[in-house]
Design a protein around this motif. Structure first.
Motif, PDB file in Angstrom:
ATOM      1  N   ASP A  12       0.805  -1.017   0.057  1.00 55.01           N
ATOM      2  CA  ASP A  12       0.117   0.126   0.080  1.00 55.01           C
ATOM      3  C   ASP A  12       0.730   1.290   0.025  1.00 55.01           C
ATOM      4  O   ASP A  12       0.521   2.195  -0.750  1.00 55.01           O
ATOM      5  CB  ASP A  12      -0.778   0.063   1.211  1.00 55.01           C
ATOM      6  N   GLU A  13       1.910   1.362   0.908  1.00 55.48           N
ATOM      7  CA  GLU A  13       2.649   2.481   0.866  1.00 55.48           C
ATOM      8  C   GLU A  13       3.287   2.662  -0.416  1.00 55.48           C
ATOM      9  O   GLU A  13       3.837   3.639  -0.987  1.00 55.48           O
ATOM     10  CB  GLU A  13       3.847   1.969   1.777  1.00 55.48           C
ATOM     11  N   ALA A  14       3.613   1.602  -1.297  1.00 56.80           N
ATOM     12  CA  ALA A  14       4.233   1.679  -2.433  1.00 56.80           C
ATOM     13  C   ALA A  14       3.119   2.178  -3.689  1.00 56.80           C
ATOM     14  O   ALA A  14       3.657   2.548  -4.604  1.00 56.80           O
ATOM     15  CB  ALA A  14       5.012   0.361  -3.015  1.00 56.80           C
ATOM     16  N   GLY A  15       1.945   2.331  -3.178  1.00 60.79           N
ATOM     17  CA  GLY A  15       1.011   2.549  -4.147  1.00 60.79           C
ATOM     18  C   GLY A  15       0.146   1.678  -5.163  1.00 60.79           C
ATOM     19  O   GLY A  15      -0.438   1.976  -5.923  1.00 60.79           O
ATOM     20  N   TYR A  16       0.247   0.426  -4.372  1.00 58.60           N
ATOM     21  CA  TYR A  16      -0.306  -0.786  -5.049  1.00 58.60           C
ATOM     22  C   TYR A  16      -1.269  -1.602  -4.178  1.00 58.60           C
ATOM     23  O   TYR A  16      -1.343  -1.242  -3.314  1.00 58.60           O
ATOM     24  CB  TYR A  16       0.742  -1.641  -5.766  1.00 58.60           C
ATOM     25  N   GLU A  17      -1.805  -2.539  -4.939  1.00 55.40           N
ATOM     26  CA  GLU A  17      -2.863  -3.270  -3.805  1.00 55.40           C
ATOM     27  C   GLU A  17      -2.555  -4.726  -3.782  1.00 55.40           C
ATOM     28  O   GLU A  17      -2.267  -5.145  -4.726  1.00 55.40           O
ATOM     29  CB  GLU A  17      -4.466  -3.195  -4.231  1.00 55.40           C
ATOM     30  N   LEU A  18      -2.234  -5.194  -2.774  1.00 53.36           N
ATOM     31  CA  LEU A  18      -2.146  -6.685  -2.429  1.00 53.36           C
ATOM     32  C   LEU A  18      -3.449  -7.508  -2.161  1.00 53.36           C
ATOM     33  O   LEU A  18      -4.495  -7.179  -1.475  1.00 53.36           O
ATOM     34  CB  LEU A  18      -1.363  -6.804  -0.854  1.00 53.36           C
ATOM     35  N   THR A  19      -3.759  -8.377  -3.223  1.00 51.14           N
ATOM     36  CA  THR A  19      -5.074  -9.094  -3.392  1.00 51.14           C
ATOM     37  C   THR A  19      -5.145 -10.333  -2.570  1.00 51.14           C
ATOM     38  O   THR A  19      -6.048 -11.157  -2.537  1.00 51.14           O
ATOM     39  CB  THR A  19      -5.340  -8.900  -4.554  1.00 51.14           C
ATOM     40  N   GLY A  20      -3.775 -10.837  -2.416  1.00 47.83           N
ATOM     41  CA  GLY A  20      -3.543 -12.215  -1.348  1.00 47.83           C
ATOM     42  C   GLY A  20      -2.701 -12.926  -1.846  1.00 47.83           C
ATOM     43  O   GLY A  20      -1.648 -12.305  -2.490  1.00 47.83           O
ATOM     44  N   THR A  21      -2.487 -14.160  -1.544  1.00 43.62           N
ATOM     45  CA  THR A  21      -1.365 -14.878  -1.906  1.00 43.62           C
ATOM     46  C   THR A  21      -1.746 -15.726  -3.335  1.00 43.62           C
ATOM     47  O   THR A  21      -3.109 -15.879  -3.486  1.00 43.62           O
ATOM     48  CB  THR A  21      -1.049 -16.023  -0.844  1.00 43.62           C
ATOM     49  N   ALA A  22      -0.970 -16.050  -4.100  1.00 40.68           N
ATOM     50  CA  ALA A  22      -0.904 -16.646  -5.273  1.00 40.68           C
ATOM     51  C   ALA A  22      -0.990 -18.287  -5.057  1.00 40.68           C
ATOM     52  O   ALA A  22      -0.178 -18.933  -4.075  1.00 40.68           O
ATOM     53  CB  ALA A  22       0.272 -16.115  -6.284  1.00 40.68           C
TER      54      ALA A  22
END
Length: 104
Positions: free
Chosen positions: A94-104
């Protein structure tokens, strides 16, 4: 007074914007026994700069030994000394400006 310098020129055959195959990944070389590898799915990455931003933030988490982000797949592979708190990884992404949607 004469200054002398030795300059070593290293040629690479990689075709990336930075002249190296690990451009933007922030990858650290470390394979330790007992390491935990987790692959996360991140949305919004489009280029090497994106990869570098994410890898840089995740690399700052204590215990992380290696990060490899791939914009074309949206996958971020993290190697750490122990399992990481997913919320810490989510906050870094989030700090980098993106969204973590979970693990693959």
């Amino acid at each position: 007074m004469t200054a002398q310098s030795d300059i070593e020129i290293v040629e690479t055959s990689a075709s990336s914007c930075c002249g190296g195959s690990s451009c933007g990944t922030g990858a650290k070389e470390a394979a330790t026994e007992g390491a935990v590898t987790t692959v996360y799915k991140v949305t919004g990455m489009t280029c090497g700069h994106c990869e570098g931003a994410i890898a840089g933030e995740i690399s700052a988490i204590a215990g992380v030994t290696s990060v490899s982000a791939v914009a074309s797949t949206g996958l971020v592979t993290v190697v750490s000394e122990a399992a990481l708190d997913e919320e810490a990884v989510r906050a870094a992404v989030d700090e980098a400006g993106y969204e973590l949607t979970g693990t693959a």
